[in-house]
Design an enzyme around this catalytic site. Structure first.
Site, PDB file in Angstrom:
ATOM      1  CE  LYS A  17      14.551  -8.076 -12.153  1.00 18.97           C
ATOM      2  NZ  LYS A  17      14.828  -8.672 -10.928  1.00 18.97           N
ATOM      3  CE  LYS A  71      12.010  -1.100  -6.629  1.00 21.84           C
ATOM      4  NZ  LYS A  71      12.778  -1.927  -7.567  1.00 21.84           N
ATOM      5  NE  ARG A 119       4.442   2.015  -0.884  1.00 19.53           N
ATOM      6  CZ  ARG A 119       5.375   1.679   0.023  1.00 19.53           C
ATOM      7  NH1 ARG A 119       6.630   2.000  -0.195  1.00 19.53           N
ATOM      8  NH2 ARG A 119       5.063   1.009   1.103  1.00 19.53           N
ATOM      9  CG  HIS A 141      20.606 -35.183  -9.465  1.00 21.65           C
ATOM     10  ND1 HIS A 141      21.059 -36.431  -9.091  1.00 21.65           N
ATOM     11  CD2 HIS A 141      21.717 -34.481  -9.821  1.00 21.65           C
ATOM     12  CE1 HIS A 141      22.371 -36.470  -9.172  1.00 21.65           C
ATOM     13  NE2 HIS A 141      22.807 -35.305  -9.605  1.00 21.65           N
ATOM     14  CG  ASN A 168       1.927   0.153   3.911  1.00 16.40           C
ATOM     15  OD1 ASN A 168       1.590  -0.993   3.632  1.00 16.40           O
ATOM     16  ND2 ASN A 168       3.153   0.602   3.727  1.00 16.40           N
ATOM     17  N   GLY A 169       0.250  -1.842   6.151  1.00 13.54           N
ATOM     18  CA  GLY A 169       0.814  -2.795   7.112  1.00 13.54           C
ATOM     19  C   GLY A 169      -0.188  -3.913   7.350  1.00 13.54           C
ATOM     20  CD  GLU A 195      17.847 -10.675 -10.187  1.00 14.43           C
ATOM     21  OE1 GLU A 195      17.498 -11.375  -9.210  1.00 14.43           O
ATOM     22  OE2 GLU A 195      17.273  -9.610 -10.482  1.00 14.43           O
ATOM     23  CD1 TRP A 237      -0.117  -5.164  -4.021  1.00  5.24           C
ATOM     24  CD2 TRP A 237       0.222  -6.138  -2.035  1.00  5.24           C
ATOM     25  NE1 TRP A 237       0.514  -6.361  -4.250  1.00  5.24           N
ATOM     26  CE2 TRP A 237       0.720  -6.979  -3.049  1.00  5.24           C
ATOM     27  CE3 TRP A 237       0.330  -6.537  -0.721  1.00  5.24           C
ATOM     28  CZ2 TRP A 237       1.317  -8.213  -2.782  1.00  5.24           C
ATOM     29  CZ3 TRP A 237       0.920  -7.769  -0.433  1.00  5.24           C
ATOM     30  CH2 TRP A 237       1.402  -8.589  -1.455  1.00  5.24           C
ATOM     31  CD  GLU A 260      10.742  -9.256 -10.627  1.00  7.98           C
ATOM     32  OE1 GLU A 260      10.085  -8.806  -9.689  1.00  7.98           O
ATOM     33  OE2 GLU A 260      11.978  -9.199 -10.663  1.00  7.98           O
ATOM     34  CB  CYS A 297      -0.846   0.028   1.262  1.00 10.68           C
ATOM     35  SG  CYS A 297      -1.870  -1.418   1.471  1.00 10.68           S
TER      36      CYS A 297
HETATM   37  C1  AGP Z   1      13.114  -8.128  -7.655  1.00  4.44           C
HETATM   38  O1  AGP Z   1      13.007  -7.664  -8.987  1.00  4.44           O
HETATM   39  C2  AGP Z   1      11.820  -7.979  -6.896  1.00  4.44           C
HETATM   40  N1  AGP Z   1      11.314  -6.666  -6.980  1.00  4.44           N
HETATM   41  C3  AGP Z   1      11.917  -8.504  -5.482  1.00  4.44           C
HETATM   42  O2  AGP Z   1      12.390  -9.821  -5.523  1.00  4.44           O
HETATM   43  C4  AGP Z   1      12.841  -7.704  -4.548  1.00  4.44           C
HETATM   44  O3  AGP Z   1      14.187  -7.905  -4.905  1.00  4.44           O
HETATM   45  C5  AGP Z   1      12.633  -8.204  -3.116  1.00  4.44           C
HETATM   46  O4  AGP Z   1      11.289  -7.987  -2.770  1.00  4.44           O
HETATM   47  C6  AGP Z   1      13.543  -7.529  -2.091  1.00  4.44           C
HETATM   48  O5  AGP Z   1      13.238  -6.154  -2.029  1.00  4.44           O
HETATM   49  P1  AGP Z   1      14.267  -5.203  -1.234  1.00  4.44           P
HETATM   50  O6  AGP Z   1      15.560  -5.282  -1.954  1.00  4.44           O
HETATM   51  O7  AGP Z   1      13.636  -3.836  -1.297  1.00  4.44           O
HETATM   52  O8  AGP Z   1      14.374  -5.722   0.162  1.00  4.44           O
END
Ligand code: AGP
Length: 612
Positions: free
Chosen positions: A489, A607, A27, A508, A102-103, A485, A76, A492, A2
């Site tokens: 990418k 985010k 966010r 395996h 938010n929380g 990674e 969110w 997501e 949020c």
């Molecule tokens: C990565 O592209 C994502 N946005 C997500 O995995 C992110 O790296 C993860 O949520 C950690 O966020 P932070 O680095 O703000 O702690």
């Protein structure tokens, strides 16, 4: 996660709130709303499901709401599906309090049941409504005004919150309370602002207060007063934030993600410059002296998502360079693990936002165990930055796209610098080697620029893969971590299922999944290992797999088994993650764009994951 905003001052609040919420869209959210008040008038509350555009339309760009005091929210969904009813702001049962949050209120059900027994009627499925009704309940119970009602609620609530509230008998005032969720307060002459993050208020002010955990703020036009949970006044220092407002804009790129990929050379260069002096690593400003580092027998590296992937790559770098054991853990697992923590250790938490709930909890776990903690963080003044014993800031600037790129690259540089400092303290590298490493790292920005020149070829390839059902990334050692990674990418932002495997693991189980035309991306940058990975790739090819090789220029012959290859300039193998990840970021971007998806704000994602 949020987003919250608030404004009190002489201007009309609604347009300011809407613009602030637009800066927080990254966010992640699924509905939005505003509550505005004109002097002692009624709360004007408007909510809309879906994108912020729906709320903007519903309020005629904010012009339909009059008044200079207001709060806004992008939701969110955590408790209760995305809907107008569940959208914030929420009005208390008797109408005395309106708020946004938010929380997560972990004990909201017991609070809700108790209030229902006292005759309260609920309209939404949210935890937030329970918190707001609880505050109203305490208003009536103690008849001691908003500050005490909020303080009592904070003692009763378990969980995390960044709360903004307005009270009917407190015109021209916004009350804010915070625990674990991000919140920032800004002031200008005659105006006050609240937001989840700096970009939402940067256009108006760079003078901010960081509100601490379990603190309360009372905002009037141009003034902020702070109190602790015991309602005692707290003095706070106004901090000037140096951040370029344009940095939060797209700068001519179609998406923030592409802009930020192109900013990677700069984020690498700026981060390296912040951590080196005269060609050598200098972490003395962080208290990480040779003596402190030499005493560490074990390094814990904790993070989530891409931050975890940085740690995974750094494990190989630190072990190889400094001959020191490294344990890399997902923060969400580490925080609940029952493991005896090594006292002669150091705990590094990597986090772009500095607000990730699991990473914050992991940090606190390390601190509670008496372990020296370091945050590698991008957002200045964020919670992890403030709570870690030491903080190494990456210098990547604001990162808006949900999918991290430039911050990830900057985190790698901070990690390399730490590895070099540790190796030097342990005596496993000479000063000459140290300077050679730093020189190698300093060559990375220009080499990233070279990688970026391949984007048309990558775009053409990506457009052919948009109907893939599964894509596999394989590699060994650091190459495996690059695959982790690259896979994330792709997943997501393109929503294509993908997995990264240690190449040796294919036999395996995974190789049973390889079918004709299944794309297998082999990452081949580690001279001692990549030939074995090629063998694994051949096994996939013999089962119909389509092979993409990501390797170093000059290695084309060794990779001729692949159907196509993206070749990047070479650098010391320790640092190859910084280069090999670029074509994989571009691949993910162009697959998502070819599929017509919302690259910067992928579905279901946020985010910064500030809740568990
Ligand atoms: C990565 O592209 C994502 N946005 C997500 O995995 C992110 O790296 C993860 O949520 C950690 O966020 P932070 O680095 O703000 O702690």
């Amino acid at each position: 996660m949020c987003g919250i905003v608030g404004y009190v001052g002489a201007k009309q609040a609604a347009p300011i709130l809407l613009e602030g919420l637009s800066k927080l869209e990254y966010r992640g959210y699924d509905s939005a709303g505003l509550a505005v008040r004109d002097g002692e008038g009624d709360f004007q509350i408007v909510k809309a499901k879906g994108r912020l555009a729906a709320l903007i339309e519903k309020t005629d760009g904010g012009k339909a709401l009059r008044g200079g005091c207001g709060i806004g929210h992008t939701r969110w969904a955590t408790h209760g599906e995305p809907s107008e009813t569940n959208a914030h702001p929420h009005l208390s049962y008797k109408g005395l309090v309106v708020g946004v949050h938010n929380g997560i209120i972990e004990n909201y059900q017991e609070i809700k049941q108790r209030l229902i027994r006292h005759g309260y009627v609920f309209h939404s499925q949210t935890d937030t409504e329970a918190a707001i009704n609880l505050i109203e309940y305490y208003l009536f119970k103690y008849k001691a005004g908003p500050l005490q009602a909020i303080a009592h609620a904070m003692m009763r609530i378990r969980g995390s919150y960044a709360l903004e509230l307005m009270f009917t008998d407190q015109p021209g005032k916004i009350y804010a309370a915070r625990k674990d969720s991000p919140m920032i307060i800004g002031l200008t002459e005659g105006e006050s602002y609240v937001a989840s993050d700096v970009p939402a208020i940067l256009k108006h002010t760079r003078d901010v207060y960081y509100i601490g955990n379990q603190e309360i703020a009372v905002l009037t036009a141009g003034k902020a007063e702070f109190y602790n949970i015991d309602e005692e006044p707290i003095e706070k220092e106004l901090v000037h934030v140096d951040m370029d407002p344009s940095a939060a804009e797209k700068g001519g790129y179609r998406h923030f993600m592409m802009k930020e990929i192109h900013e990677e050379p700069k984020s690498v260069k700026d981060t390296l410059n912040a951590l080196t002096k005269d060609g050598k690593v200098d972490l003395s400003a962080y208290g990480l002296t040779r003596e402190v580092l030499a005493s560490k027998k074990l390094i814990y590296i904790i993070g989530c998502g891409s931050a975890f992937h940085v740690g995974a790559a750094l494990q190989y770098v630190i072990e190889g360079m400094a001959n020191t054991a490294v344990r890399v853990e997902y923060a969400s697992e580490f925080r609940y693990r029952k493991l005896p923590l090594e006292q002669d250790s150091l705990l590094i938490v990597i986090s772009q936002s500095g607000e990730t709930a699991d990473s914050l909890a992991a940090l606190r776990k390390g601190k509670a165990a008496g372990i020296l903690t370091i945050g590698i963080v991008n957002v200045i003044g964020s919670t992890i930055a403030r709570e870690a014993d030491r903080v190494i800031y990456t210098v990547a600037g604001p990162e808006i796209a949900v999918a991290t790129t430039k911050a990830y690259s900057a985190q790698l540089i901070a990690g390399y610098a730490f590895a070099i400092a540790l190796a030097k303290a342990k005596g496993t590298i000479s000063e000459e080697t140290e300077m050679a490493y730093v020189k190698e790292i300093a060559s990375i920005p220009a080499k990233i620029e070279t990688c970026l020149k391949q984007q048309e070829a990558i775009q053409r390839f990506a457009s052919k893969r948009i109907n893939d059902r599964d894509i596999f990334f394989v590699g060994r050692g650091i190459d495996y971590c690059i695959g982790l990674e690259g896979s994330l990418k792709l997943k997501e932002i393109s929503y294509i299922h993908s997995e990264a495997y240690a190449a040796g693991e294919l036999k395996h189980g995974t190789i049973s999944l390889i079918e004709p035309n299944t794309l297998v991306v082999g990452i081949l940058t580690q001279p001692e290992l990549y030939e074995k990975t090629i063998s694994n790739m051949v096994e996939c090819k013999s089962r119909g797999g389509y092979l993409l090789a990501v390797s170093t220029m000059g290695n084309e012959d060794a990779c001729k088994v692949a159907d196509i290859g993206f070749y990047v300039p070479s650098v010391n193998p320790y640092f190859m993650t910084s280069l090999a990840i670029i074509p994989l970021q571009l691949l993910a971007y162009y697959v998502a764009v070819s599929k017509g998806l919302d690259v910067d704000k992928p579905r279901n994602l946020a985010k910064s994951v500030t809740v568990e």
